[in-house]
Design an enzyme around this catalytic site. Structure first.
Site, PDB file in Angstrom:
ATOM      1  N   ASP A 229      11.257 -51.118 -10.530  1.00 33.50           N
ATOM      2  CA  ASP A 229      11.598 -52.294 -11.326  1.00 33.50           C
ATOM      3  C   ASP A 229      12.082 -53.413 -10.411  1.00 33.50           C
ATOM      4  O   ASP A 229      12.599 -53.152  -9.323  1.00 33.50           O
ATOM      5  CB  ASP A 229      12.686 -51.895 -12.341  1.00 33.50           C
ATOM      6  CG  ASP A 229      12.772 -52.860 -13.504  1.00 33.50           C
ATOM      7  OD1 ASP A 229      11.842 -53.673 -13.684  1.00 33.50           O
ATOM      8  OD2 ASP A 229      13.775 -52.801 -14.239  1.00 33.50           O
TER       9      ASP A 229
ATOM     10  N   LEU B 117      16.307 -45.657 -19.241  1.00 31.63           N
ATOM     11  CA  LEU B 117      15.099 -44.882 -18.934  1.00 31.63           C
ATOM     12  C   LEU B 117      13.814 -45.611 -19.324  1.00 31.63           C
ATOM     13  O   LEU B 117      12.729 -45.250 -18.851  1.00 31.63           O
ATOM     14  CB  LEU B 117      15.144 -43.518 -19.621  1.00 31.63           C
ATOM     15  CG  LEU B 117      16.224 -42.562 -19.108  1.00 31.63           C
ATOM     16  CD1 LEU B 117      16.198 -41.258 -19.898  1.00 31.63           C
ATOM     17  CD2 LEU B 117      16.039 -42.257 -17.624  1.00 31.63           C
ATOM     18  N   SER B 118      13.908 -46.611 -20.190  1.00 34.21           N
ATOM     19  CA  SER B 118      12.726 -47.392 -20.585  1.00 34.21           C
ATOM     20  C   SER B 118      11.527 -46.515 -20.969  1.00 34.21           C
ATOM     21  O   SER B 118      10.402 -46.764 -20.534  1.00 34.21           O
ATOM     22  CB  SER B 118      12.346 -48.386 -19.474  1.00 34.21           C
ATOM     23  OG  SER B 118      13.431 -49.221 -19.157  1.00 34.21           O
TER      24      SER B 118
ATOM     25  N   ASN C 244       4.721 -52.675 -21.856  1.00 29.52           N
ATOM     26  CA  ASN C 244       4.444 -53.812 -20.975  1.00 29.52           C
ATOM     27  C   ASN C 244       3.291 -54.700 -21.471  1.00 29.52           C
ATOM     28  O   ASN C 244       3.126 -55.826 -20.993  1.00 29.52           O
ATOM     29  CB  ASN C 244       4.160 -53.348 -19.534  1.00 29.52           C
ATOM     30  CG  ASN C 244       5.399 -52.872 -18.791  1.00 29.52           C
ATOM     31  OD1 ASN C 244       5.345 -51.989 -17.947  1.00 29.52           O
ATOM     32  ND2 ASN C 244       6.558 -53.465 -19.101  1.00 29.52           N
TER      33      ASN C 244
HETATM   34  C1  IPE Z   1       9.915 -50.077 -16.831  1.00 28.36           C
HETATM   35  O1  IPE Z   1      10.282 -51.346 -16.417  1.00 28.36           O
HETATM   36  C2  IPE Z   1       8.420 -49.953 -16.789  1.00 28.36           C
HETATM   37  C3  IPE Z   1       7.837 -49.899 -15.457  1.00 28.36           C
HETATM   38  C4  IPE Z   1       8.515 -49.885 -14.346  1.00 28.36           C
HETATM   39  C5  IPE Z   1       6.392 -49.836 -15.404  1.00 28.36           C
HETATM   40  P1  IPE Z   1      10.494 -52.540 -17.445  1.00 28.36           P
HETATM   41  O2  IPE Z   1      10.896 -53.735 -16.669  1.00 28.36           O
HETATM   42  O3  IPE Z   1       9.303 -52.671 -18.324  1.00 28.36           O
HETATM   43  O4  IPE Z   1      11.703 -51.995 -18.335  1.00 28.36           O
HETATM   44  P2  IPE Z   1      12.772 -52.779 -19.187  1.00 28.36           P
HETATM   45  O5  IPE Z   1      12.037 -53.797 -20.017  1.00 28.36           O
HETATM   46  O6  IPE Z   1      13.700 -53.444 -18.225  1.00 28.36           O
HETATM   47  O7  IPE Z   1      13.463 -51.735 -19.989  1.00 28.36           O
HETATM   48  C1  IPE Z   2       8.362 -53.799 -12.541  1.00 22.27           C
HETATM   49  O1  IPE Z   2       8.870 -55.069 -12.298  1.00 22.27           O
HETATM   50  C2  IPE Z   2       6.863 -53.780 -12.684  1.00 22.27           C
HETATM   51  C3  IPE Z   2       6.367 -53.587 -14.053  1.00 22.27           C
HETATM   52  C4  IPE Z   2       7.108 -53.317 -15.088  1.00 22.27           C
HETATM   53  C5  IPE Z   2       4.924 -53.719 -14.260  1.00 22.27           C
HETATM   54  P1  IPE Z   2       9.199 -56.078 -13.465  1.00 22.27           P
HETATM   55  O2  IPE Z   2       7.991 -56.918 -13.731  1.00 22.27           O
HETATM   56  O3  IPE Z   2       9.723 -55.381 -14.654  1.00 22.27           O
HETATM   57  O4  IPE Z   2      10.315 -56.974 -12.799  1.00 22.27           O
HETATM   58  P2  IPE Z   2      11.620 -57.581 -13.481  1.00 22.27           P
HETATM   59  O5  IPE Z   2      12.319 -56.445 -14.154  1.00 22.27           O
HETATM   60  O6  IPE Z   2      11.156 -58.606 -14.458  1.00 22.27           O
HETATM   61  O7  IPE Z   2      12.395 -58.147 -12.350  1.00 22.27           O
HETATM   62 MG    MG Z   3      11.582 -54.909 -15.310  1.00 23.58          MG
END
Ligand code: IPE
Ligand code: IPE
Ligand code: MG
Length: 240
Positions: A19, A194-195, A67
């Site tokens: 993340d 944990l998302s 996502n």
């Molecule tokens: C979890 O990250 C999903 C992936 C790393 C692919 P997110 O950025 O989507 O999770 P939230 O929205 O912070 O819970």
């Molecule tokens: C993780 O990084 C990658 C995916 C979820 C695809 P993020 O895109 O969630 O990055 P932040 O959380 O917005 O910084």
């Molecule tokens: Mg994220």
């Protein structure tokens, strides 16, 4: 490997929530997609580092079922990155004797991506080193729902007796069938949740959260997580 890992137990299965790509880009005044691009480079490096350390399974969360809520532009850019990195990954996996597997519901992707995923799995299936698992269009609730549907169908067809359903049987219907549960979960960029990741499989996993943003993750960060893991006392509900 750094000196620091001498005499340390290397976790057999490490799960990663990568993340912070968006935040990494924002801090640099770049578009979010640049963060994802750099994040892919970090994934490649991490696969090599983990394989060298002797980790047997590395499971990374690449794209969740939630996502898809992001802008069309961001989702489109992520799909393009998949296309590009799937080809590179085949080379890296081959060079490092790594077997690649994908978990999640791949049916929602474009045809060429599905074919790319199938090819990656097929062409690396006989490699005997680390297993690199990528969770794409993965959501734990979706995985459990798909598993329950298949169990229900097998009950209806008379292949499974509902009375005899066991935890092991449920696990064998999940996308992670045949894999050990993760020993260590690492989440980058500080979020304490944990998302929807591996909810069944993480029941007794040790959790390590670092503020490091995913594109900045490196060998030193992975070693810090493993050192912390070695200080934990895993009780699995028992008494020591
Ligand atoms: C979890 O990250 C999903 C992936 C790393 C692919 P997110 O950025 O989507 O999770 P939230 O929205 O912070 O819970
Ligand atoms: C993780 O990084 C990658 C995916 C979820 C695809 P993020 O895109 O969630 O990055 P932040 O959380 O917005 O910084
Ligand atoms: Mg994220």
């Amino acid at each position: 490997m750094g000196q620091s890992l001498e005499n340390m137990t290397i976790p057999k299965h490490v799960a990663l929530i990568l993340d912070g790509n968006g935040r990494w880009a924002k801090r640099r005044g770049l578009p979010r997609t640049m963060g994802h691009k750099q994040g892919c480079v970090t994934v490649e490096k991490t696969v090599e580092i983990a394989a060298r350390m002797g980790i047997e399974y590395l499971t990374v969360y690449g794209f969740s079922t939630e996502n898809w809520k992001r802008s069309t532009e961001e989702v489109g850019a992520l799909m393009q990155l998949f296309r590009y990195y799937m080809v590179r990954l085949l080379k890296i996996a081959t060079a490092n004797n790594v077997r690649v597997k994908m978990i999640g519901d791949r049916r929602r992707f474009d045809r060429d991506i599905i074919e790319g995923i199938n090819r990656l799995e097929r062409d690396t299936k006989d490699n005997t080193g680390m297993t690199f698992v990528i969770a794409v269009n993965y959501g734990s609730r979706d995985e459990i729902t798909r598993a329950v549907k298949r169990i229900a169908l097998d009950c209806k067809d008379g292949n499974v007796d509902g009375e005899n359903i066991t935890e092991e049987m449920i696990a064998s219907y999940l996308d992670t069938a045949g894999m050990p549960d993760p020993d260590l979960l690492i989440r980058t960029s500080g979020e304490l949740r944990l998302s929807n990741y591996l909810l069944w499989q993480l029941a007794y996993t040790e959790i390590f959260v670092t503020d490091c943003l995913w594109p900045d993750f490196n060998q030193e960060e992975l070693e810090k997580a493993i050192l912390a893991y070695n200080k934990r006392e895993r009780r699995f509900g028992g008494v020591k």
